[in-house]
Design a protein around this motif. Sequence first.
Motif, mmCIF file in Angstrom:
data_model
loop_
_atom_site.group_PDB
_atom_site.id
_atom_site.type_symbol
_atom_site.label_atom_id
_atom_site.label_comp_id
_atom_site.label_asym_id
_atom_site.label_seq_id
_atom_site.Cartn_x
_atom_site.Cartn_y
_atom_site.Cartn_z
ATOM 1 N N THR A 196 -8.415 107.509 86.364
ATOM 2 C CA THR A 196 -8.068 106.405 85.452
ATOM 3 C C THR A 196 -8.859 107.087 84.279
ATOM 4 O OG1 THR A 196 -8.259 104.617 87.151
ATOM 5 C CG2 THR A 196 -8.313 104.116 84.575
ATOM 6 N N ASP A 197 -8.108 107.028 83.105
ATOM 7 C CA ASP A 197 -8.335 107.672 81.858
ATOM 8 C C ASP A 197 -8.826 109.198 81.626
ATOM 9 O OD1 ASP A 197 -7.509 105.089 80.601
ATOM 10 O OD2 ASP A 197 -9.965 104.541 81.151
ATOM 11 N N GLU A 198 -8.350 109.892 82.908
ATOM 12 C CA GLU A 198 -8.613 111.368 82.881
ATOM 13 C C GLU A 198 -7.173 112.064 82.762
ATOM 14 O OE1 GLU A 198 -12.369 111.652 86.020
ATOM 15 O OE2 GLU A 198 -10.370 112.197 86.737
ATOM 16 N N ARG A 199 -7.523 113.143 82.020
ATOM 17 C CA ARG A 199 -6.167 114.033 81.891
ATOM 18 C C ARG A 199 -6.323 115.470 81.504
ATOM 19 N NH1 ARG A 199 -2.609 111.837 78.777
ATOM 20 N NH2 ARG A 199 -1.431 113.661 78.093
#
Length: 208
Positions: free
Chosen positions: A131-134
Amino acid sequence: MRSDVLVVAIPGRLPRIECRGALAARQTEPDTVHLVSAAATPLGGDTIAIRLIVEPGARLRLRSAAATVALPGAGTTQSWACWHIEAAGELDVDPEPTIVAATARHFSELRVHLAESGRLRIRERVQIGRTDEREGFWSGALHADVAGAPLLRHRVELGQGAVADDALGTPLACVSELRYPEPAADAAGITLALAAGGSLSTWQGARL
């Protein structure tokens, strides 16, 4: 750390399994084997080597007990998964997704050698980031031959620094599925028939 798994499917007998390192394999049904992590892997610097051999007349289904999470290590962010497949019988490979977390850079290579009698399904699912990592990166290469003749040469990249990395719409998830000799009729994404038989199906998006 290096982890090695060997599974040999033999007609009329239970699969032969050999494991070393942080990845184990357990027979869960007569023709089904699940991969199970014995320790956290792959971390940066780790290599996972999986060899599958399916003899004529044998059948093998390979699954995994949970998703694989690639994480950066203390000294390097890079890790590797190397698959070597020899199939003269029927093989179905469909593990849980690979999640490339934080700043990890994970490289996967599948080399498939099919006999003319071989039947194959391989599905690979990858997600960049929790979640919320890219920030992660994944590169997957697939090299498949039938009776020594080329069937497929395919490569996909996802994540930061990938060929398709674009601030307006970078794909962060991928599903690839190779089938032989019959083409897929129910796979995700776009299915392309291969000249030598079978098909390659691919899908990309933001989340699996």
